[in-house]
Scaffold this motif. Structure first.
Motif, mmCIF file in Angstrom:
data_model
loop_
_atom_site.group_PDB
_atom_site.id
_atom_site.type_symbol
_atom_site.label_atom_id
_atom_site.label_comp_id
_atom_site.label_asym_id
_atom_site.label_seq_id
_atom_site.Cartn_x
_atom_site.Cartn_y
_atom_site.Cartn_z
ATOM 1 N N SER A 97 0.783 -1.286 0.040
ATOM 2 C CA SER A 97 -0.045 0.153 0.020
ATOM 3 C C SER A 97 1.043 1.003 -0.106
ATOM 4 N N SER A 98 2.209 1.152 0.166
ATOM 5 C CA SER A 98 3.028 2.246 0.194
ATOM 6 C C SER A 98 3.609 2.594 -1.536
ATOM 7 N N HIS A 99 2.895 1.932 -2.446
ATOM 8 C CA HIS A 99 3.363 1.924 -3.773
ATOM 9 C C HIS A 99 2.263 2.386 -4.777
ATOM 10 N N LEU A 100 2.504 3.554 -5.478
ATOM 11 C CA LEU A 100 1.361 3.787 -6.243
ATOM 12 C C LEU A 100 0.689 2.864 -7.319
ATOM 13 N N THR A 101 1.460 1.868 -7.650
ATOM 14 C CA THR A 101 0.849 0.819 -8.517
ATOM 15 C C THR A 101 -0.144 0.043 -7.654
ATOM 16 N N PHE A 102 -0.227 -0.082 -6.491
ATOM 17 C CA PHE A 102 -1.290 -0.774 -5.555
ATOM 18 C C PHE A 102 -2.387 0.216 -5.358
ATOM 19 N N THR A 103 -2.216 1.517 -5.085
ATOM 20 C CA THR A 103 -3.164 2.168 -4.866
ATOM 21 C C THR A 103 -3.862 2.839 -5.985
ATOM 22 N N LEU A 104 -3.202 3.052 -7.112
ATOM 23 C CA LEU A 104 -3.787 3.637 -8.310
ATOM 24 C C LEU A 104 -4.545 2.368 -8.807
ATOM 25 N N THR A 105 -4.360 1.277 -8.811
ATOM 26 C CA THR A 105 -4.785 0.216 -9.218
ATOM 27 C C THR A 105 -6.273 0.032 -8.536
ATOM 28 N N ALA A 107 -7.748 2.949 -7.144
ATOM 29 C CA ALA A 107 -8.519 4.154 -7.165
ATOM 30 C C ALA A 107 -9.153 4.493 -8.596
ATOM 31 N N LEU A 108 -8.051 4.027 -9.336
ATOM 32 C CA LEU A 108 -8.272 4.360 -10.993
ATOM 33 C C LEU A 108 -9.626 3.712 -11.456
ATOM 34 N N PRO A 109 -9.544 2.287 -11.410
ATOM 35 C CA PRO A 109 -11.050 1.727 -11.808
ATOM 36 C C PRO A 109 -12.265 2.145 -11.222
ATOM 37 N N LEU A 110 -12.228 2.266 -10.019
ATOM 38 C CA LEU A 110 -13.166 2.834 -9.100
ATOM 39 C C LEU A 110 -13.865 4.327 -9.798
ATOM 40 N N TRP A 111 -12.903 5.073 -9.836
ATOM 41 C CA TRP A 111 -13.117 6.504 -10.310
ATOM 42 C C TRP A 111 -13.824 6.214 -11.940
ATOM 43 N N ILE A 112 -13.076 5.681 -12.845
ATOM 44 C CA ILE A 112 -13.477 5.478 -14.110
ATOM 45 C C ILE A 112 -14.965 4.791 -14.057
ATOM 46 N N SER A 113 -15.187 3.873 -13.384
ATOM 47 C CA SER A 113 -16.474 3.137 -13.508
ATOM 48 C C SER A 113 -17.572 4.164 -13.111
ATOM 49 N N PHE A 114 -17.295 5.082 -11.908
ATOM 50 C CA PHE A 114 -18.265 6.082 -11.292
ATOM 51 C C PHE A 114 -18.563 7.033 -12.369
ATOM 52 N N MET A 115 -17.402 7.589 -13.224
ATOM 53 C CA MET A 115 -17.696 8.532 -13.890
ATOM 54 C C MET A 115 -18.513 8.193 -15.349
ATOM 55 N N MET A 116 -18.201 6.863 -15.773
ATOM 56 C CA MET A 116 -18.915 6.293 -16.888
ATOM 57 C C MET A 116 -20.167 5.985 -16.730
ATOM 58 N N TYR A 117 -20.510 5.404 -15.355
ATOM 59 C CA TYR A 117 -22.022 5.225 -15.066
ATOM 60 C C TYR A 117 -22.662 6.788 -14.855
ATOM 61 N N LEU A 152 -10.792 15.372 -12.187
ATOM 62 C CA LEU A 152 -9.871 14.575 -12.762
ATOM 63 C C LEU A 152 -8.703 14.237 -12.158
ATOM 64 N N ILE A 153 -8.356 14.958 -11.054
ATOM 65 C CA ILE A 153 -7.377 14.639 -9.943
ATOM 66 C C ILE A 153 -7.675 13.749 -8.908
ATOM 67 N N ARG A 154 -8.977 13.469 -8.726
ATOM 68 C CA ARG A 154 -9.423 12.673 -7.664
ATOM 69 C C ARG A 154 -8.943 11.111 -7.441
ATOM 70 N N PRO A 155 -8.747 10.555 -8.574
ATOM 71 C CA PRO A 155 -8.097 9.130 -8.271
ATOM 72 C C PRO A 155 -6.628 9.181 -7.913
ATOM 73 N N GLY A 156 -6.029 10.362 -8.545
ATOM 74 C CA GLY A 156 -4.408 10.595 -7.916
ATOM 75 C C GLY A 156 -4.413 11.095 -6.521
ATOM 76 N N THR A 157 -5.365 11.906 -5.993
ATOM 77 C CA THR A 157 -5.287 12.259 -4.686
ATOM 78 C C THR A 157 -5.501 11.289 -3.981
ATOM 79 N N LEU A 158 -6.515 10.329 -4.104
ATOM 80 C CA LEU A 158 -6.902 9.133 -3.342
ATOM 81 C C LEU A 158 -5.588 8.277 -3.202
ATOM 82 N N ALA A 159 -4.824 7.966 -4.489
ATOM 83 C CA ALA A 159 -3.619 6.959 -4.268
ATOM 84 C C ALA A 159 -2.395 7.700 -3.753
ATOM 85 N N VAL A 160 -2.243 9.022 -3.990
ATOM 86 C CA VAL A 160 -0.927 9.628 -3.484
ATOM 87 C C VAL A 160 -1.189 9.794 -1.893
#
Length: 225
Positions: A97-105, A107-117, A152-160
């Motif tokens: 959980s201290s790596h962006l690879t994990f946190t962005l994985t 945050a990003l799909p969740l945010w994209i799915s919310f936006m698409m819906y 647009l920066i929401r998934p980034g802020t969640l992950a960072v």
């Protein structure tokens, strides 16, 4: 060929010299949940209370328009982040959980799915979110730009946020631990006390950050309904 039709019921028959006749007896037992055999212990009771509390809170955040069962998605998200955060506190265990690879994985799909819906099913509602109520007409173009960027920066802020909080505490504990061999005996006792205090703080951060991640994801979900 079978010498006798009833040989399939013979307990001594085997496959590759492994007697698997009685395996069917245990297959049914494997399907039954383990809690069927046990009285709920304190560990189960604590987790059930945590899940019920989170379910009620997430259900309130999602509002009456939220889909049934949506809160369980965020409870699962809370659980997986919490377990990963706590595992990282043990020595020689990789803190994913201290790596962006994990946190962005996460945050990003969740945010994209919310936006698409939201944009597909509630387009007008999503456009209305770009201009807060009571905004003067002259400021509307600027507010649309600001709201779009903040969205647009929401998934980034969640992950960072999760990554930075996990890195900061672990880094501080590592730096203090590396100074141990060069300290005197009187200072080592103080260092050990400081490390224990930091470990307690990191345990609290592990819980708080997983809760914050789940709550913010819930709030982002409630905005598109």
């Amino acid at each position: 060929m079978m010498t006798n039709l009833f040989s399939v019921f013979d307990p001594t028959s085997s496959i590759f010299n492994f007697s698997l006749n009685w395996m069917s007896t245990f297959l049914g037992l494997m399907i039954i949940p383990s809690t069927f055999w046990l009285m709920p212990n304190r560990y189960n009771i604590i987790w059930n209370n945590i899940f019920i509390t989170l379910h009620n809170e997430f259900k309130t955040l999602l509002g009456p328009t939220g889909h049934l069962g949506s809160s369980y998605l965020f409870i699962s998200l809370f659980s997986i982040i919490l377990f990963n955060n706590f595992l990282g506190l043990f020595p020689y265990i990789f803190t994913s959980s201290s790596h962006l690879t994990f946190t962005l994985t996460l945050a990003l799909p969740l945010w994209i799915s919310f936006m698409m819906y939201g944009w597909i099913n509630h387009t007008q509602h999503m456009f209305a979110h770009l201009v807060p109520q009571g905004t003067p007409s002259i400021l509307m173009p600027f507010m649309v730009c600001i709201e779009t960027i903040s969205n647009l920066i929401r998934p980034g802020t969640l992950a960072v946020r999760l990554t930075a909080n996990m890195i900061a505490g672990h880094l501080l504990m590592t730096l203090l631990g590396n100074t141990g061999p060069s300290l005197s005996y009187s200072l080592i006792s103080f260092l050990i006390f400081t490390q224990i205090a930091l470990l307690v703080l990191e345990s609290a951060v592990a819980i708080i950050q997983s809760y914050v991640f789940a709550v913010l994801s819930t709030l982002y979900s409630s905005e598109v309904n």
